[in-house]
Design a protein around this motif. Structure first.
Motif, PDB file in Angstrom:
ATOM      1  N   LYS A  67       0.875  -1.177   0.000  1.00 29.82           N
ATOM      2  CA  LYS A  67       0.000   0.000   0.000  1.00 29.82           C
ATOM      3  C   LYS A  67       0.905   1.217   0.000  1.00 29.82           C
ATOM      4  N   ARG A  68       0.670   2.109  -0.955  1.00 28.85           N
ATOM      5  CA  ARG A  68       1.481   3.320  -1.057  1.00 28.85           C
ATOM      6  C   ARG A  68       0.619   4.536  -0.745  1.00 28.85           C
ATOM      7  N   ASN A  69       1.147   5.428   0.058  1.00 30.19           N
ATOM      8  CA  ASN A  69       0.467   6.675   0.368  1.00 30.19           C
ATOM      9  C   ASN A  69       1.079   7.758  -0.502  1.00 30.19           C
ATOM     10  N   PRO A  70       0.374   8.203  -1.545  1.00 36.39           N
ATOM     11  CA  PRO A  70       0.955   9.191  -2.454  1.00 36.39           C
ATOM     12  C   PRO A  70       1.272  10.527  -1.780  1.00 36.39           C
ATOM     13  N   ALA A  71       0.547  10.866  -0.742  1.00 40.87           N
ATOM     14  CA  ALA A  71       0.774  12.145  -0.073  1.00 40.87           C
ATOM     15  C   ALA A  71       2.098  12.171   0.685  1.00 40.87           C
ATOM     16  N   THR A  72       2.479  11.032   1.246  1.00 38.02           N
ATOM     17  CA  THR A  72       3.700  10.981   2.057  1.00 38.02           C
ATOM     18  C   THR A  72       4.806  10.160   1.416  1.00 38.02           C
ATOM     19  N   ALA A  73       4.491   9.435   0.353  1.00 39.57           N
ATOM     20  CA  ALA A  73       5.439   8.529  -0.315  1.00 39.57           C
ATOM     21  C   ALA A  73       5.853   7.374   0.588  1.00 39.57           C
TER      22      ALA A  73
END
Length: 95
Positions: A67-73
């Motif tokens: 799972k990747r969080n685009p906001a925090t990388a």
């Protein structure tokens, strides 16, 4: 051992450490900081960029889900059933 062999060995060791750490924590997702620590504890020199590449490699093989969080990388990963089979030596697949 030549340099390319050493690099390949280091990558395999890092991937193995990631799988073992995820297997131990299943079914929870594990953050990249904890995975980075697990790889370092396995005495493998790595960088966060290499950790990210290793996670992508394992994800491509179907052994982990990321799972990747685009906001925090930031990334979190969990092991898949196929990954458990590899980590527990019940599969002939190699990493």
């Amino acid at each position: 051992m030549s340099y390319p062999d050493y690099e390949a060995h280091e990558r395999a060791e890092a991937r193995w450490a990631i799988l073992r750490a995820l297997c131990a924590r299943r079914p929870q997702h594990v953050g990249e900081q904890a995975l980075y620590g697990a790889v370092l504890q396995a005495h493998v020199e790595t960088t966060r960029a290499e950790l990210s590449r290793d996670l992508s490699y394992l994800e491509g093989k179907g052994l982990v889900a990321v799972k990747r969080n685009p906001a925090t990388a930031r990334q979190r990963a969990c092991i898949t059933p196929d990954g458990v089979d590899v980590a527990e030596y019940t599969s002939d697949d190699v990493i």
